[in-house]
Write a protein that holds these residues in place. Structure first.
Motif, PDB file in Angstrom:
ATOM      1  N   THR A  94      14.864 -65.978 -78.215  1.00 12.94           N
ATOM      2  CA  THR A  94      13.399 -65.868 -78.153  1.00 12.94           C
ATOM      3  C   THR A  94      12.892 -65.577 -76.852  1.00 12.94           C
ATOM      4  O   THR A  94      11.782 -65.095 -76.567  1.00 12.94           O
ATOM      5  CB  THR A  94      12.543 -66.882 -78.943  1.00 12.94           C
ATOM      6  N   GLU A  95      13.656 -66.189 -75.788  1.00 16.63           N
ATOM      7  CA  GLU A  95      13.112 -65.987 -74.522  1.00 16.63           C
ATOM      8  C   GLU A  95      14.541 -65.663 -73.789  1.00 16.63           C
ATOM      9  O   GLU A  95      15.236 -66.303 -73.800  1.00 16.63           O
ATOM     10  CB  GLU A  95      12.548 -67.013 -73.810  1.00 16.63           C
ATOM     11  N   PHE A  96      14.441 -64.493 -72.953  1.00 19.04           N
ATOM     12  CA  PHE A  96      15.570 -64.137 -72.204  1.00 19.04           C
ATOM     13  C   PHE A  96      15.145 -63.507 -70.677  1.00 19.04           C
ATOM     14  O   PHE A  96      13.964 -63.176 -70.585  1.00 19.04           O
ATOM     15  CB  PHE A  96      16.474 -63.343 -72.796  1.00 19.04           C
ATOM     16  N   THR A  97      16.020 -63.165 -69.936  1.00 18.91           N
ATOM     17  CA  THR A  97      16.081 -62.627 -68.621  1.00 18.91           C
ATOM     18  C   THR A  97      16.171 -61.115 -68.958  1.00 18.91           C
ATOM     19  O   THR A  97      17.232 -60.779 -69.339  1.00 18.91           O
ATOM     20  CB  THR A  97      16.826 -63.327 -67.582  1.00 18.91           C
ATOM     21  N   GLY A  98      15.207 -60.337 -68.475  1.00 14.88           N
ATOM     22  CA  GLY A  98      15.239 -58.886 -68.615  1.00 14.88           C
ATOM     23  C   GLY A  98      15.488 -58.328 -67.175  1.00 14.88           C
ATOM     24  O   GLY A  98      14.710 -58.661 -66.253  1.00 14.88           O
ATOM     25  N   VAL A  99      16.267 -57.178 -67.107  1.00 15.89           N
ATOM     26  CA  VAL A  99      16.391 -56.285 -65.862  1.00 15.89           C
ATOM     27  C   VAL A  99      15.762 -55.087 -66.275  1.00 15.89           C
ATOM     28  O   VAL A  99      16.413 -54.462 -67.284  1.00 15.89           O
ATOM     29  CB  VAL A  99      17.836 -56.155 -65.368  1.00 15.89           C
ATOM     30  N   ASP A 100      14.584 -54.790 -65.707  1.00 18.66           N
ATOM     31  CA  ASP A 100      13.522 -53.585 -65.817  1.00 18.66           C
ATOM     32  C   ASP A 100      13.485 -52.788 -64.748  1.00 18.66           C
ATOM     33  O   ASP A 100      13.476 -53.263 -63.659  1.00 18.66           O
ATOM     34  CB  ASP A 100      12.369 -53.819 -66.546  1.00 18.66           C
ATOM     35  N   VAL A 101      13.828 -51.498 -65.091  1.00 20.47           N
ATOM     36  CA  VAL A 101      14.152 -50.565 -64.125  1.00 20.47           C
ATOM     37  C   VAL A 101      13.014 -49.193 -64.452  1.00 20.47           C
ATOM     38  O   VAL A 101      13.091 -48.951 -65.750  1.00 20.47           O
ATOM     39  CB  VAL A 101      15.162 -49.760 -63.866  1.00 20.47           C
ATOM     40  N   GLU A 102      11.929 -48.613 -63.750  1.00 21.50           N
ATOM     41  CA  GLU A 102      11.189 -47.236 -63.976  1.00 21.50           C
ATOM     42  C   GLU A 102      11.515 -46.434 -62.810  1.00 21.50           C
ATOM     43  O   GLU A 102      11.282 -46.934 -61.660  1.00 21.50           O
ATOM     44  CB  GLU A 102      10.033 -47.862 -64.435  1.00 21.50           C
ATOM     45  N   LEU A 103      11.798 -45.222 -62.923  1.00 21.17           N
ATOM     46  CA  LEU A 103      11.844 -44.268 -62.075  1.00 21.17           C
ATOM     47  C   LEU A 103      10.830 -42.865 -62.247  1.00 21.17           C
ATOM     48  O   LEU A 103      10.854 -42.428 -63.520  1.00 21.17           O
ATOM     49  CB  LEU A 103      13.324 -43.585 -62.043  1.00 21.17           C
TER      50      LEU A 103
END
Length: 440
Positions: A225-234
């Motif tokens: 329900t809670e986690f670490t996200g690695v997010d990228v936007e280009l």
């Protein structure tokens, strides 16, 4: 007691043979025999044996030994001796003093036979006692460092987006609602919209490593329900392929760094040989993936639009046998199961320019080219039955010129699961949060 001897880590003791040093750590095991007393002291770098010959009445050191308990925090000062008979690195410490800094209660609530859920109740002790658990977080640190290195080298700006939102970022079904003064707020399911705002703000490439919240009542081995996200936007991409190329190269760089630093330890503690993936990763369209799987007996009724875990594992196994590769991008997901902001090709509006990345049959990433034309966004939101009123701040980003862009969201815990061959995401998280766990 005043200590003039600086602390020496266990891993560095070989350089101090014949010297008097101070070691600080926990008593891992105790053997208190009639003539000899042995304690194994553990710090975060390793373990060393402390050996003392009983001296009879008046031996203060002997009395201190006898009062020790397992997992007490101690400071041991003594001479480092080379002793090939000792299994722990061929070294031992002959103590001059033992200072108990914090005595551990007995008995301990967990041991090596304790099941996972009970160990999670005592997670600090579980991690402390198991080198494999501590290695996981060292490997996680190196993995994140490698990802950041790659992103920085490609001109990415690291962002820190809000985790309190006035409206759900994707849909209202999977959000945690919290009281916010005189109204309700929700915890961010994703930094998705904020990443896109950064693109509209003229920041060409952005990434974030941070918390993500999902109110999913899922009890599987891969959900939290809670986690670490690695997010990228280009920004200014020519197609979704640009996003996939960025991710595969970022992962190859980061995994190379992990292998260079931790490969031997990972093989020792997890029995996993790290394979550095070659780029380019295999790609397969969803329609083709389903055709292959159904030919092998999966979903013979043809009712599933998405891949379930069984299908993901079967597809990964098929492509591993065919290509030798552990990774595969599954592309062109149906528009019916993707968010309204995923771009659709003009000649194939029933699918999206999106992908999932599977590693060893586990979905670790979802990504896509985003729709950057406001009129198309409004049309696709209406098709999904979404009210645009809560989305006005987001939609405003597309009113005054927004470049073509795309990105991805990766679950850090799932990457660690695949990398180390873990059975559950509970083990890939320091303090797991799920529907039935909100402590410690």
């Amino acid at each position: 007691m005043i200590h003039t001897t600086s602390r020496v880590l266990v891993a560095d003791l070989r350089r101090h043979v014949g010297e008097t040093v101070s070691v600080s750590g926990w008593t891992s095991t105790l053997r208190l025999q009639r003539k000899m007393q042995f304690a194994v002291v553990r710090d975060h770098t390793g373990m060393v044996q402390v050996t003392h010959r009983r001296g009879g009445d008046g031996d203060a050191l002997e009395a201190e030994f006898d009062r020790l308990t397992a997992e007490s925090a101690v400071r041991v000062t003594g001479r480092v001796v080379d002793n090939p008979v000792v299994k722990l690195g061929g070294l031992e410490i002959l103590p001059e003093s033992i200072e108990v800094l914090s005595r551990a209660g007995a008995p301990l609530p967990i041991d090596e036979r304790t099941g996972l859920e009970r160990r999670l109740d005592w997670r600090f002790l579980d991690v402390r006692k198991r080198p494999a658990a501590r290695l996981l977080f060292a490997a996680q640190t190196t993995l994140e460092q490698g990802m950041r290195e790659y992103a920085y080298a490609r001109g990415c700006t690291e962002m820190h987006t809000p985790k309190l939102m006035g409206a759900a970022s994707e849909s209202g079904a999977e959000v945690f609602t919290v009281g916010y003064f005189d109204r309700d707020a929700c915890l961010a399911q994703s930094p998705q919209f904020f990443k896109q705002m950064a693109i509209a703000a003229g920041i060409d490439k952005v990434f974030e490593i941070g918390p993500v919240f999902r109110a999913e009542p899922s009890f599987t081995s891969r959900h939290a329900t809670e986690f670490t996200g690695v997010d990228v936007e280009l920004a200014w991409i020519t197609g979704v392929e640009d996003v996939m190329v960025f991710e595969e190269r970022m992962l190859a760089h980061a995994l190379t760094k992990v292998a260079d630093t931790h490969a031997d330890e990972i093989e020792e503690h997890y029995d996993v040989g790290l394979v550095i993936p070659e780029t380019r990763f295999p790609r397969i369209a969803m329609a083709e993936a389903q055709r292959i799987l159904r030919a092998a007996g999966w979903d013979l009724a043809g009712e599933k639009e998405d891949l379930d875990p069984e299908g993901e594992r079967a597809l990964a196994a098929h492509l591993k046998a065919e290509t030798g590769h552990e990774f595969v991008f599954v592309t062109h997901y149906p528009a019916s199961i993707r968010p309204f902001y995923h771009m659709r090709p003009a000649d194939q509006p029933e699918v999206t320019l999106s992908f999932d990345l599977l590693w060893k049959g586990l979905e670790v990433t979802t990504g896509a080219q985003r729709e950057h034309r406001r009129d198309v966004l409004l049309k696709q939101a209406a098709e999904k039955g979404l009210s645009t009123e809560p989305l006005q701040d987001y939609l405003n980003c597309f009113r005054f010129g927004c470049p073509p862009h795309g990105g991805l969201g990766m679950g850090l815990g799932r990457v660690l699961m695949a990398m180390l061959g873990l059975d559950s995401i509970r083990e890939a998280t320091f303090l797991f949060r799920g529907p039935n766990r909100l402590t410690p």
